[in-house]
Design a protein around this motif. Structure first.
Motif, PDB file in Angstrom:
ATOM      1  N   GLU A 262       0.824  -1.055  -0.154  1.00 40.28           N
ATOM      2  CA  GLU A 262       0.197   0.031  -0.193  1.00 40.28           C
ATOM      3  C   GLU A 262       0.269   1.507   0.210  1.00 40.28           C
ATOM      4  N   ALA A 263       2.355   1.257   0.663  1.00 39.86           N
ATOM      5  CA  ALA A 263       2.673   2.460   0.733  1.00 39.86           C
ATOM      6  C   ALA A 263       3.466   2.575  -0.737  1.00 39.86           C
ATOM      7  N   PHE A 264       3.868   1.365  -0.813  1.00 45.03           N
ATOM      8  CA  PHE A 264       4.991   1.535  -2.544  1.00 45.03           C
ATOM      9  C   PHE A 264       3.533   2.051  -3.351  1.00 45.03           C
ATOM     10  N   TYR A 265       2.860   2.348  -3.110  1.00 46.26           N
ATOM     11  CA  TYR A 265       1.815   2.076  -4.406  1.00 46.26           C
ATOM     12  C   TYR A 265       1.185   3.917  -4.548  1.00 46.26           C
ATOM     13  N   GLN A 266       1.132   4.096  -3.089  1.00 46.42           N
ATOM     14  CA  GLN A 266       0.509   5.310  -2.595  1.00 46.42           C
ATOM     15  C   GLN A 266       2.177   6.443  -2.839  1.00 46.42           C
ATOM     16  N   GLU A 267       3.181   6.309  -2.874  1.00 41.37           N
ATOM     17  CA  GLU A 267       4.563   7.059  -3.028  1.00 41.37           C
ATOM     18  C   GLU A 267       4.169   8.392  -3.781  1.00 41.37           C
ATOM     19  N   LYS A 268       3.069   6.975  -4.835  1.00 38.50           N
ATOM     20  CA  LYS A 268       3.497   7.546  -6.657  1.00 38.50           C
ATOM     21  C   LYS A 268       2.083   7.581  -7.491  1.00 38.50           C
ATOM     22  N   GLU A 269       1.610   8.685  -8.262  1.00 36.46           N
ATOM     23  CA  GLU A 269       0.740   8.185  -8.423  1.00 36.46           C
ATOM     24  C   GLU A 269       0.275   7.502  -9.477  1.00 36.46           C
ATOM     25  N   GLN A 270       1.600   7.057 -10.229  1.00 30.48           N
ATOM     26  CA  GLN A 270       1.673   6.073 -11.386  1.00 30.48           C
ATOM     27  C   GLN A 270       3.093   4.898 -11.268  1.00 30.48           C
ATOM     28  N   VAL A 271       2.946   3.728 -10.905  1.00 26.68           N
ATOM     29  CA  VAL A 271       4.479   3.403 -10.449  1.00 26.68           C
ATOM     30  C   VAL A 271       5.286   2.696 -11.619  1.00 26.68           C
ATOM     31  N   TRP A 272       3.840   1.745 -12.791  1.00 25.63           N
ATOM     32  CA  TRP A 272       4.247   1.286 -13.801  1.00 25.63           C
ATOM     33  C   TRP A 272       4.685   1.875 -15.021  1.00 25.63           C
ATOM     34  N   SER A 273       5.350   1.164 -15.924  1.00 23.77           N
ATOM     35  CA  SER A 273       4.854   2.000 -17.089  1.00 23.77           C
ATOM     36  C   SER A 273       3.588   2.193 -17.653  1.00 23.77           C
ATOM     37  N   GLY A 274       1.943   1.408 -17.620  1.00 21.49           N
ATOM     38  CA  GLY A 274       1.185   0.904 -18.264  1.00 21.49           C
ATOM     39  C   GLY A 274       1.508   0.194 -19.423  1.00 21.49           C
ATOM     40  N   LYS A 275       2.733  -0.501 -19.595  1.00 18.42           N
ATOM     41  CA  LYS A 275       2.484  -1.225 -20.878  1.00 18.42           C
ATOM     42  C   LYS A 275       2.358  -2.777 -20.536  1.00 18.42           C
ATOM     43  N   PRO A 276       2.161  -3.842 -20.384  1.00 19.25           N
ATOM     44  CA  PRO A 276       2.024  -5.393 -20.505  1.00 19.25           C
ATOM     45  C   PRO A 276       3.978  -5.955 -20.654  1.00 19.25           C
TER      46      PRO A 276
END
Length: 212
Positions: free
Chosen positions: A15-29
């Motif tokens: 939860e803390a990991f994902y809340q640090e940024k609005e988007q963590v990964w590229s959005g690509k598979p």
């Protein structure tokens, strides 16, 4: 008396990991998912640790009926929004702590992409991957992709165990009468550092087909 801070649970960590940024990964598979799955006939798929949903969306766009699970509520909320924005139906989003429980049913594809964590117990991940194998329908595919190591420019890598494909198969105890190894591969790719340092990284790919 020395004060100690208890280690974060896996749920709290992610939860803390994902809340640090609005988007963590590229959005690509994940490219290795695409490489290994694009030739398969669509069926039912289980995406373990789906994160912000890029793999699940890609699968659904190709006709798969996807159950996508993650431990992070924040990641799942982002995935739901992105699937809706892309107009992609056919995905069931579910929050699971896979160290405690597991989705029901059998699937034609079970995908575990980079199923690593710097918190939690290694034996829990092995237990989860064994359960993942049990969830593969006869004739279906188990696809496990994981990092083989860290780039040289990572000076203080996190304490994450990165098993080889051979170690993984040994720990999972596959019955050779019930499973066929379709691919056991190590794939290298360029991975520059955050300041432009040259670097490469290798990933392990294990693709197994359940025979019965």
């Amino acid at each position: 008396m020395t004060d100690t801070v208890p280690a974060a649970s896996e749920s709290e960590f992610w939860e803390a990991f994902y809340q640090e940024k609005e988007q963590v990964w590229s959005g690509k598979p994940n490219p290795l998912l695409v490489r290994e799955v694009e030739s398969l006939s669509a069926g039912r798929a289980l995406d373990l640790g789906c994160a912000e949903g890029a793999d699940a969306i890609w699968l659904a766009q190709r006709g798969w009926q996807v159950t996508a699970v993650d431990i992070s509520e924040t990641a799942l909320k982002r995935a739901v929004v992105r699937a809706a924005d892309a107009g992609v139906p056919g995905i069931t989003w579910e929050r699971w702590d896979l160290s405690q429980s597991f989705p029901e049913g059998l699937f034609d594809l079970v995908s575990a992409q980079f199923f690593h964590s710097p918190v939690g117990l290694d034996q829990n991940r092995v237990k989860t991957l064994r359960r993942a194998a049990e969830a593969v329908a006869p004739g279906g595919v188990l696809l496990i992709v994981g990092h083989a190591g860290f780039p040289a420019w990572v000076e203080n890598p996190p304490p994450v165990r990165l098993p080889s494909t051979a170690e993984l198969m040994e720990s999972l105890g596959f019955d050779p009468n019930s499973w066929k190894v379709e691919l056991e591969d190590v794939v290298g790719h360029d991975m520059p550092g955050p300041d432009g340092q040259p670097g490469t990284r290798e990933d392990n790919v294990l693709r197994m087909r359940r025979l019965r």
